[in-house]
Write a protein that holds these residues in place. Structure first.
Motif, PDB file in Angstrom:
ATOM      1  N   UNK A 279       0.795  -1.219   0.000  1.00  0.00           N
ATOM      2  CA  UNK A 279       0.000   0.000   0.000  1.00  0.00           C
ATOM      3  C   UNK A 279       0.828   1.269   0.000  1.00  0.00           C
ATOM      4  N   UNK A 280       2.051   1.211  -0.498  1.00  0.00           N
ATOM      5  CA  UNK A 280       2.931   2.375  -0.525  1.00  0.00           C
ATOM      6  C   UNK A 280       2.885   3.043  -1.899  1.00  0.00           C
ATOM      7  N   UNK A 281       3.173   4.338  -1.975  1.00  0.00           N
ATOM      8  CA  UNK A 281       3.208   5.003  -3.285  1.00  0.00           C
ATOM      9  C   UNK A 281       4.393   4.488  -4.098  1.00  0.00           C
ATOM     10  N   UNK A 282       4.120   4.030  -5.317  1.00  0.00           N
ATOM     11  CA  UNK A 282       5.160   3.455  -6.160  1.00  0.00           C
ATOM     12  C   UNK A 282       5.401   4.308  -7.393  1.00  0.00           C
ATOM     13  N   UNK A 283       6.622   4.295  -7.876  1.00  0.00           N
ATOM     14  CA  UNK A 283       6.973   5.007  -9.091  1.00  0.00           C
ATOM     15  C   UNK A 283       6.588   4.213 -10.321  1.00  0.00           C
ATOM     16  N   UNK A 284       6.891   4.717 -11.503  1.00  0.00           N
ATOM     17  CA  UNK A 284       6.477   4.063 -12.749  1.00  0.00           C
ATOM     18  C   UNK A 284       7.086   2.681 -12.951  1.00  0.00           C
ATOM     19  N   UNK A 285       8.233   2.407 -12.339  1.00  0.00           N
ATOM     20  CA  UNK A 285       8.883   1.100 -12.515  1.00  0.00           C
ATOM     21  C   UNK A 285       8.735   0.205 -11.286  1.00  0.00           C
ATOM     22  N   UNK A 286       7.843   0.603 -10.361  1.00  0.00           N
ATOM     23  CA  UNK A 286       7.570  -0.243  -9.209  1.00  0.00           C
ATOM     24  C   UNK A 286       8.391   0.048  -7.972  1.00  0.00           C
ATOM     25  N   UNK A 287       9.240   1.083  -8.011  1.00  0.00           N
ATOM     26  CA  UNK A 287      10.025   1.456  -6.833  1.00  0.00           C
ATOM     27  C   UNK A 287       9.165   2.236  -5.841  1.00  0.00           C
ATOM     28  N   UNK A 288       9.497   2.155  -4.553  1.00  0.00           N
ATOM     29  CA  UNK A 288       8.835   2.980  -3.548  1.00  0.00           C
ATOM     30  C   UNK A 288       9.257   4.430  -3.764  1.00  0.00           C
ATOM     31  N   UNK A 289       8.294   5.313  -3.802  1.00  0.00           N
ATOM     32  CA  UNK A 289       8.564   6.733  -4.027  1.00  0.00           C
ATOM     33  C   UNK A 289       9.066   7.358  -2.733  1.00  0.00           C
ATOM     34  N   UNK A 290      10.343   7.744  -2.707  1.00  0.00           N
ATOM     35  CA  UNK A 290      10.955   8.290  -1.494  1.00  0.00           C
ATOM     36  C   UNK A 290      11.402   9.727  -1.711  1.00  0.00           C
ATOM     37  N   UNK A 291      11.428  10.469  -0.633  1.00  0.00           N
ATOM     38  CA  UNK A 291      11.903  11.847  -0.649  1.00  0.00           C
ATOM     39  C   UNK A 291      13.422  11.874  -0.452  1.00  0.00           C
ATOM     40  N   UNK A 292      14.069  13.030  -0.620  1.00  0.00           N
ATOM     41  CA  UNK A 292      15.520  13.102  -0.368  1.00  0.00           C
ATOM     42  C   UNK A 292      15.899  12.710   1.064  1.00  0.00           C
ATOM     43  N   UNK A 293      14.950  12.816   1.991  1.00  0.00           N
ATOM     44  CA  UNK A 293      15.208  12.388   3.376  1.00  0.00           C
ATOM     45  C   UNK A 293      15.070  10.881   3.532  1.00  0.00           C
ATOM     46  N   UNK A 294      14.717  10.188   2.449  1.00  0.00           N
ATOM     47  CA  UNK A 294      14.479   8.743   2.425  1.00  0.00           C
ATOM     48  C   UNK A 294      13.165   8.353   3.078  1.00  0.00           C
ATOM     49  N   UNK A 295      12.367   9.352   3.477  1.00  0.00           N
ATOM     50  CA  UNK A 295      11.011   9.066   3.946  1.00  0.00           C
ATOM     51  C   UNK A 295      10.126   8.771   2.740  1.00  0.00           C
ATOM     52  N   UNK A 296       9.248   7.782   2.897  1.00  0.00           N
ATOM     53  CA  UNK A 296       8.306   7.458   1.835  1.00  0.00           C
ATOM     54  C   UNK A 296       7.340   8.619   1.685  1.00  0.00           C
ATOM     55  N   UNK A 297       7.095   9.031   0.453  1.00  0.00           N
ATOM     56  CA  UNK A 297       6.235  10.176   0.180  1.00  0.00           C
ATOM     57  C   UNK A 297       4.879  10.034   0.853  1.00  0.00           C
ATOM     58  N   UNK A 298       4.484  11.080   1.588  1.00  0.00           N
ATOM     59  CA  UNK A 298       3.188  11.083   2.250  1.00  0.00           C
ATOM     60  C   UNK A 298       3.179  10.483   3.636  1.00  0.00           C
ATOM     61  N   UNK A 299       4.333  10.053   4.151  1.00  0.00           N
ATOM     62  CA  UNK A 299       4.396   9.467   5.492  1.00  0.00           C
ATOM     63  C   UNK A 299       5.502  10.136   6.296  1.00  0.00           C
ATOM     64  N   UNK A 300       5.441   9.976   7.609  1.00  0.00           N
ATOM     65  CA  UNK A 300       6.520  10.472   8.449  1.00  0.00           C
ATOM     66  C   UNK A 300       7.060   9.374   9.372  1.00  0.00           C
ATOM     67  N   UNK A 301       6.667   8.117   9.123  1.00  0.00           N
ATOM     68  CA  UNK A 301       7.153   7.012   9.949  1.00  0.00           C
ATOM     69  C   UNK A 301       7.625   5.821   9.108  1.00  0.00           C
ATOM     70  N   UNK A 302       7.713   6.003   7.779  1.00  0.00           N
ATOM     71  CA  UNK A 302       8.179   4.942   6.887  1.00  0.00           C
ATOM     72  C   UNK A 302       9.342   5.480   6.052  1.00  0.00           C
ATOM     73  N   UNK A 303      10.421   4.702   5.983  1.00  0.00           N
ATOM     74  CA  UNK A 303      11.596   5.066   5.193  1.00  0.00           C
ATOM     75  C   UNK A 303      11.898   3.936   4.208  1.00  0.00           C
ATOM     76  N   UNK A 304      12.537   4.274   3.105  1.00  0.00           N
ATOM     77  CA  UNK A 304      12.920   3.274   2.108  1.00  0.00           C
ATOM     78  C   UNK A 304      14.220   3.715   1.444  1.00  0.00           C
ATOM     79  N   UNK A 305      15.047   2.735   1.062  1.00  0.00           N
ATOM     80  CA  UNK A 305      16.321   3.040   0.405  1.00  0.00           C
ATOM     81  C   UNK A 305      16.782   1.806  -0.360  1.00  0.00           C
ATOM     82  N   UNK A 306      17.857   1.983  -1.123  1.00  0.00           N
ATOM     83  CA  UNK A 306      18.418   0.851  -1.852  1.00  0.00           C
ATOM     84  C   UNK A 306      17.703   0.570  -3.158  1.00  0.00           C
ATOM     85  N   UNK A 307      17.799  -0.684  -3.606  1.00  0.00           N
ATOM     86  CA  UNK A 307      17.293  -1.068  -4.923  1.00  0.00           C
ATOM     87  C   UNK A 307      15.775  -0.988  -5.039  1.00  0.00           C
TER      88      UNK A 307
END
Length: 468
Positions: A279-307
């Motif tokens: 249920x996370x926001x995904x980009x066009x190729x299926x990646x989790x959409x993250x901000x420069x802070x590595x927080x998942x877009x639209x959340x303040x308690x979920x982070x994502x990084x890497x491949x």
């Protein structure tokens, strides 16, 4: 799994990002501040840049992996998969290796599932292909290649022999070029010990849909890599792809057809498909959409990084490329994991988040023993190296990037011993089915025809026959 009143930081994935983020959090966290829980189907992290060397026997397979429980003694390590995430309730569903699935509450979430092999619906690929994403596949490839040499050396059937000695690699990026370089090196060494097999009998084929190989190191070094492999007898076919490989019959788009028992697939990666169920926001190729802070877009308690995350490349964007994203490599994964760990701790304490920004330092690739290419970026200057010096750079960089001093020392010890001792060329293919021989020895022997028990029905028939 323990229950605790402390906040739980759930790390989904124990790969490079998951391991380093968890270590960073535990290093920065105060005693008892939170519980760190890592969930992964494997109880170890695999350092993927060393898979080609493990496949060639230059590094012991055990030294390419890092046991999570040993490196994270203060964390909960659960061997299983996170199948779904309920963001409203902050609950993850965990499916363990055995037993029923259960719910695991969390307060903070790190998504570090990494990537899986990117495949296409090519007839025969699922049945014939060998990937290179895990240590199991690297070991399997090594055993498989040496088994093919055993077959070719022992048979008088020329068709079987030709098929066993033809090796097809699809994908010319780091994984494909490094793997074919290392495996060709190993096969060349191994052939010295076979009476009926020589390097000239083998056929190595590298296929890529792009018009160049090793794009990560630039066109000039990529061209050098291509010419180097061709000089070693590797056939390189660019701007083409594989149409089918049913029963090992490989058909390429350029019209070439060969029979091969060995088809290695390294044609890129894609984000783990399990992300679609989170249920996370995904980009066009299926990646989790993250901000420069590595927080998942639209959340303040979920982070994502890497491949598995699309992270804006702030350095590239400052240079004028508005669509720059961080490439999926170990260089960014390591540095993202550290920033992510710091930001999770800052988020728990209510402090501001730090943005991730890293300038590319270059790329290195090994193409077998004493062979490699390297591009080192120092400011605006790019230093390009090839041959033995680039190979030293490759080993030095990845040797130091290997997690934990325990594994660093073991890897360098393997390399040092290899200077004085010859490469092992033994196949342990039977290790994949270790019970076969015991089963054959333990199963009941068939009764001779005369001693077979007579059933009541047969005895009754015999009596009636006599009476008649």
């Amino acid at each position: 799994m323990s229950t605790t009143e402390r906040p739980r930081i759930l790390v989904v994935g124990g790969g490079y990002v998951g391991l380093y983020a968890a270590r960073r959090i535990q290093k920065k966290m105060r005693y008892g501040e939170a519980t760190v829980t890592v969930v992964d189907p494997r109880s170890y992290m695999t350092y993927q840049p060393f898979l080609p060397e493990a496949a060639a026997g230059n590094i012991s397979p055990r030294h390419v992996v890092v046991p999570l429980r040993r490196v994270l003694p203060k964390a909960e390590v659960l061997t299983g998969r996170v199948t779904t995430i309920d963001q409203d309730r902050k609950v993850a569903t965990v499916a363990p290796l055995v037993g029923e699935a259960y719910e695991l509450p969390f307060d903070y979430l790190i998504v570090a599932l990494g990537a899986v092999s990117r495949t296409f619906p090519i007839p025969g690929l699922a049945e014939q292909g060998i990937g290179m994403k895990g240590i199991e596949e690297a070991i399997g490839l090594r055993n498989h290649v040496l088994e093919q040499l055993d077959k070719a050396d022992s048979t008088t059937d020329e068709e079987i022999r030709r098929k066993a000695l033809t090796f097809v690699f699809v994908g010319g990026g780091f994984a494909g070029a490094e793997t074919i370089g290392e495996v060709e090196d190993m096969a060349r060494d191994a052939a010295k010990y076979y009476r009926n097999v020589s390097r000239e009998d083998m056929r190595f084929i590298l296929v890529d849909a792009a018009d160049k190989i090793l794009p990560e190191v630039g066109p000039k070094l990529g061209q050098y890599g291509k010419e180097h492999l061709e000089g070693r007898g590797v056939e390189v076919y660019l701007s083409t792809s594989m149409d089918s490989c049913v029963d090992g019959h490989v058909v390429l788009k350029n019209g070439l057809e060969v029979d091969s028992n060995t088809i290695v697939w390294t044609a890129g990666v894609k984000p783990n498909p399990a992300l679609a169920r989170f249920g996370l926001p995904l980009g066009p190729r299926g990646h989790v959409d993250a901000q420069p802070t590595l927080q998942v877009t639209g959340t303040d308690y979920i982070w994502a990084a890497g491949d598995n995350a699309q992270v804006p490349d702030l350095v590239g964007r400052k240079a004028g490329n508005e669509n720059a994203w961080c490439p999926p490599n170990a260089q960014h994964a390591l540095r993202q994991a550290k920033v992510l760990g710091d930001n999770v701790v800052s988020g728990m304490r209510g402090f501001p988040q730090k943005e991730y920004s890293h300038a590319n330092k270059g790329a290195v690739a090994g193409l077998g023993l004493h062979k490699g290419v390297a591009m080192i970026v120092m400011g605006k200057v790019k230093i390009k190296l090839k041959g033995r010096l680039a190979w030293y750079m490759h080993r030095g960089y990845h040797g130091m990037a290997m997690p934990t001093w325990n594994r660093k020392i073991r890897v360098f010890a393997d390399w040092t011993l290899a200077v004085f001792l010859k490469r092992e060329v033994v196949s342990l293919g039977a290790i994949q089915s270790p019970r076969d021989e015991f089963y054959e020895a333990a199963k009941p022997a068939p009764l001779p025809a005369a001693a077979k028990p007579v059933t009541a029905e047969k005895a009754d028939k015999a009596e009636k026959a006599k009476a008649s």
